[in-house]
Write a protein that holds these residues in place. Structure first.
Motif, mmCIF file in Angstrom:
data_model
loop_
_atom_site.group_PDB
_atom_site.id
_atom_site.type_symbol
_atom_site.label_atom_id
_atom_site.label_comp_id
_atom_site.label_asym_id
_atom_site.label_seq_id
_atom_site.Cartn_x
_atom_site.Cartn_y
_atom_site.Cartn_z
ATOM 1 N N PRO A 44 8.947 -9.698 -1.612
ATOM 2 C CA PRO A 44 9.546 -9.407 -0.302
ATOM 3 C C PRO A 44 10.360 -8.115 -0.339
ATOM 4 O O PRO A 44 10.725 -7.614 -1.414
ATOM 5 N N ALA A 45 10.680 -7.597 0.848
ATOM 6 C CA ALA A 45 11.331 -6.295 0.980
ATOM 7 C C ALA A 45 12.670 -6.219 0.265
ATOM 8 O O ALA A 45 13.071 -5.152 -0.205
ATOM 9 N N VAL A 46 13.373 -7.341 0.172
ATOM 10 C CA VAL A 46 14.683 -7.335 -0.475
ATOM 11 C C VAL A 46 14.575 -6.950 -1.955
ATOM 12 O O VAL A 46 15.557 -6.517 -2.563
ATOM 13 N N LEU A 47 13.378 -7.045 -2.511
ATOM 14 C CA LEU A 47 13.151 -6.698 -3.918
ATOM 15 C C LEU A 47 12.339 -5.410 -4.068
ATOM 16 O O LEU A 47 11.666 -5.208 -5.077
ATOM 17 N N LYS A 48 12.418 -4.530 -3.073
ATOM 18 C CA LYS A 48 11.655 -3.283 -3.163
ATOM 19 C C LYS A 48 12.127 -2.416 -4.325
ATOM 20 O O LYS A 48 11.383 -1.562 -4.812
ATOM 21 N N GLU A 268 8.653 -1.253 -8.946
ATOM 22 C CA GLU A 268 9.383 -0.958 -7.724
ATOM 23 C C GLU A 268 8.430 -0.392 -6.667
ATOM 24 O O GLU A 268 7.326 0.059 -6.978
ATOM 25 N N GLU A 269 8.876 -0.402 -5.427
ATOM 26 C CA GLU A 269 8.083 0.146 -4.339
ATOM 27 C C GLU A 269 7.897 1.651 -4.527
ATOM 28 O O GLU A 269 8.789 2.355 -5.005
ATOM 29 N N SER A 270 6.717 2.164 -4.152
ATOM 30 C CA SER A 270 6.455 3.597 -4.158
ATOM 31 C C SER A 270 5.967 4.003 -2.772
ATOM 32 O O SER A 270 5.921 3.185 -1.848
ATOM 33 N N ASP A 271 5.589 5.253 -2.624
ATOM 34 C CA ASP A 271 5.100 5.734 -1.331
ATOM 35 C C ASP A 271 3.799 5.051 -0.915
ATOM 36 O O ASP A 271 3.488 4.965 0.271
ATOM 37 N N PHE A 272 3.040 4.572 -1.893
ATOM 38 C CA PHE A 272 1.718 4.034 -1.592
ATOM 39 C C PHE A 272 1.537 2.571 -1.985
ATOM 40 O O PHE A 272 0.531 1.963 -1.623
ATOM 41 N N HIS A 273 2.488 2.002 -2.744
ATOM 42 C CA HIS A 273 2.320 0.631 -3.221
ATOM 43 C C HIS A 273 3.581 -0.187 -2.972
ATOM 44 O O HIS A 273 4.700 0.321 -3.104
ATOM 45 N N LYS A 274 3.388 -1.438 -2.636
ATOM 46 C CA LYS A 274 4.503 -2.346 -2.439
ATOM 47 C C LYS A 274 5.034 -2.832 -3.790
ATOM 48 O O LYS A 274 4.322 -2.847 -4.798
ATOM 49 N N GLN A 275 6.301 -3.233 -3.779
ATOM 50 C CA GLN A 275 6.916 -3.815 -4.966
ATOM 51 C C GLN A 275 6.158 -5.078 -5.365
ATOM 52 O O GLN A 275 5.692 -5.821 -4.496
ATOM 53 N N ASN A 276 6.029 -5.295 -6.663
ATOM 54 C CA ASN A 276 5.190 -6.422 -7.088
ATOM 55 C C ASN A 276 5.537 -6.912 -8.483
ATOM 56 O O ASN A 276 6.287 -6.275 -9.222
ATOM 57 N N ILE A 277 4.961 -8.057 -8.802
ATOM 58 C CA ILE A 277 4.909 -8.573 -10.177
ATOM 59 C C ILE A 277 3.431 -8.725 -10.518
ATOM 60 O O ILE A 277 2.644 -9.219 -9.705
ATOM 61 N N GLN A 278 3.066 -8.294 -11.715
ATOM 62 C CA GLN A 278 1.667 -8.340 -12.122
ATOM 63 C C GLN A 278 1.506 -9.135 -13.411
ATOM 64 O O GLN A 278 2.304 -9.005 -14.337
ATOM 65 N N LEU A 279 0.464 -9.956 -13.434
ATOM 66 C CA LEU A 279 0.029 -10.580 -14.678
ATOM 67 C C LEU A 279 -0.944 -9.636 -15.340
ATOM 68 O O LEU A 279 -1.961 -9.272 -14.756
ATOM 69 N N VAL A 280 -0.608 -9.202 -16.561
ATOM 70 C CA VAL A 280 -1.403 -8.195 -17.251
ATOM 71 C C VAL A 280 -1.955 -8.807 -18.540
ATOM 72 O O VAL A 280 -1.216 -9.399 -19.322
ATOM 73 N N GLU A 281 -3.263 -8.644 -18.731
ATOM 74 C CA GLU A 281 -3.894 -9.205 -19.928
ATOM 75 C C GLU A 281 -4.607 -8.118 -20.711
ATOM 76 O O GLU A 281 -5.005 -7.088 -20.160
ATOM 77 N N TRP A 282 -4.788 -8.382 -22.001
ATOM 78 C CA TRP A 282 -5.462 -7.440 -22.893
ATOM 79 C C TRP A 282 -6.965 -7.691 -22.872
ATOM 80 O O TRP A 282 -7.411 -8.829 -22.815
ATOM 81 N N GLU A 283 -7.722 -6.640 -22.923
ATOM 82 C CA GLU A 283 -9.192 -6.779 -22.988
ATOM 83 C C GLU A 283 -9.751 -5.935 -24.117
ATOM 84 O O GLU A 283 -9.154 -4.936 -24.515
#
Length: 283
Positions: A44-48, A268-283
Motif C-alpha cells: 500500500p501507499a503508506v509503504l512507498k 521502494e517506489e520508483s518512477d515506473f514501479h510500485k513499492q513491493n515485496i518479492q519472493l526471489v529464487e535461485w535458478e
C-alpha cells in the motif's frame, strides 16, 4: 592546412582518450540470470518508502518505512497490512529485525530501538545509541548468532580513516555499543579486485541492508543505488556479487529469509514501479 591537421589530430586524440576512459570506468551491466522473481506483492501507499523487512513467521512480514516510527505487519496470504505498531516519533528508520518476540529497529543515525514483546499491549521500548552518527548513515542490521553480536555496515563514512575499506562492524548484544574490533574488512588490495575491478573503486557499494542466511550463515548485502547483491562467506570474506536488473529491482532496500531459507526483497517506489515485496529464487 597544417594547422587544421594539428587541430584535427588533437580533437581525435581527445575523443580516443575519452572513449578509453569511458570503457575503463563504465559499469558492467550484465545482469544476473541466476535470480528469478517468483512472486510480487504490491504494498500500500503508506509503504512507498519501505526501507526494511523482517519475517515474523512464514506468512507475516514486519515492515518499516523511512519517515514514521511504526512497524507495519504485512500478511502475505491476505495481501494487506493487518496491524500497525507505534514505537517512536518521526525519523529516518532503515532496518528492522525480528528475533522471537523482540523487534529491533535501526535509525540512520545509529540509534537503536528495542521493542520487547512488540505485538503485545504491554510492549516495552528501550533506546540505545550505538556509537554511530548520521554521517555514517546506518541502513543495515542483523543478529549474528555465532559471535553473539549484531552486524552492520555504514552506508557512508566508516568510523576510521579507511574510507575506501568495506568494514562490517559488530554491535555488542548486551550494551548495544559498537565494538572496537570489526567483524570483517575488505580493502582495496583484496583479491576481489582481480575479477571485480569495478566493485568498489568506480561505482562504490552503498549497503542498504544486510542479513544472514538462516541455514548457511552466509551474509547477504544489498546495494540500492546500483542494484546489486553481495554474498559473503560466514567469516565475512568475499564469495559472489550479482548485478540485479533494475527492471525488477528498482530500489532494493530490504531483505529477509523465511524459515525455509527462501529470500524476500523489498523495493521502494520508483518512477515506473510500485513499492513491493518479492519472493526471489535461485535458478
Amino acid at each position: 592546412m597544417k594547422q587544421n591537421l594539428i587541430v584535427l589530430s588533437i580533437i581525435t586524440g581527445i575523443l580516443v582518450l575519452a572513449g578509453i576512459v569511458y570503457y575503463i570506468s563504465k559499469p558492467e551491466y550484465n545482469y544476473t540470470d541466476k535470480l528469478k522473481v517468483k512472486n510480487t506483492w504490491i504494498l500500500p501507499a503508506v509503504l512507498k518508502e519501505v526501507s526494511g523487512i523482517s519475517h515474523i513467521d512464514d506468512s507475516r512480514i514486519a515492515c518499516i518505512q523511512d519517515e514514521v516510527g511504526v512497524i507495519f505487519i504485512y500478511d502475505l496470504e491476505k495481501k494487506k497490512i493487518v496491524d500497525k505498531i507505534q514505537f517512536g516519533p518521526s525519523g529516518d528508520y532503515e532496518s528492522i529485525r525480528i528475533i522471537d518476540s523482540v523487534a529491533y529497529v535501526m535509525e540512520s543515525s545509529g540509534k537503536l530501538f528495542k521493542i520487547i514483546n512488540f505485538e503485545s499491549n504491554r510492549s516495552q521500548i528501550e533506546i540505545y545509541q550505538t556509537g554511530f552518527s548520521r554521517k555514517n548513515d546506518i541502513e543495515s542490521f542483523d543478529n549474528h548468532s555465532e559471535s553473539n553480536t549484531f552486524l552492520t555496515i555504514p552506508k557512508e563514512k566508516n568510523l576510521t580513516n579507511s574510507s575506501n575499506d568495506f568494514i562490517i562492524y559488530k554491535i555488542n548484544s548486551s550494551t548495544y555499543k559498537v565494538e572496537k574490533q570489526a567483524f570483517s574488512r575488505i580493502t582495496a588490495n583484496d583479491s576481489i579486485f582481480e575479477t571485480n575491478k569495478f566493485f568498489f573503486v568506480q561505482n562504490g557499494f552503498s549497503p542498504s541492508e544486510l542479513t544472514i542466511h538462516p541455514k548457511t550463515g552466509e551474509i547477504f548485502i544489498l546495494d540500492s543505488k546500483i542494484p546489486r547483491l553481495l554474498i559473503l562467506k560466514p567469516n565475512g570474506s568475499f564469495k559472489k556479487i550479482y548485478k540485479l536488473n533494475p527492471k525488477y529491482f528498482q530500489q532494493p532496500e530490504g531483505i529477509s529469509f523465511d524459515s525455509q531459507g527462501r529470500m524476500y526483497v523489498s523495493n521502494e517506489e520508483s518512477d515506473f514501479h510500485k513499492q513491493n515485496i518479492q519472493l526471489v529464487e535461485w535458478e
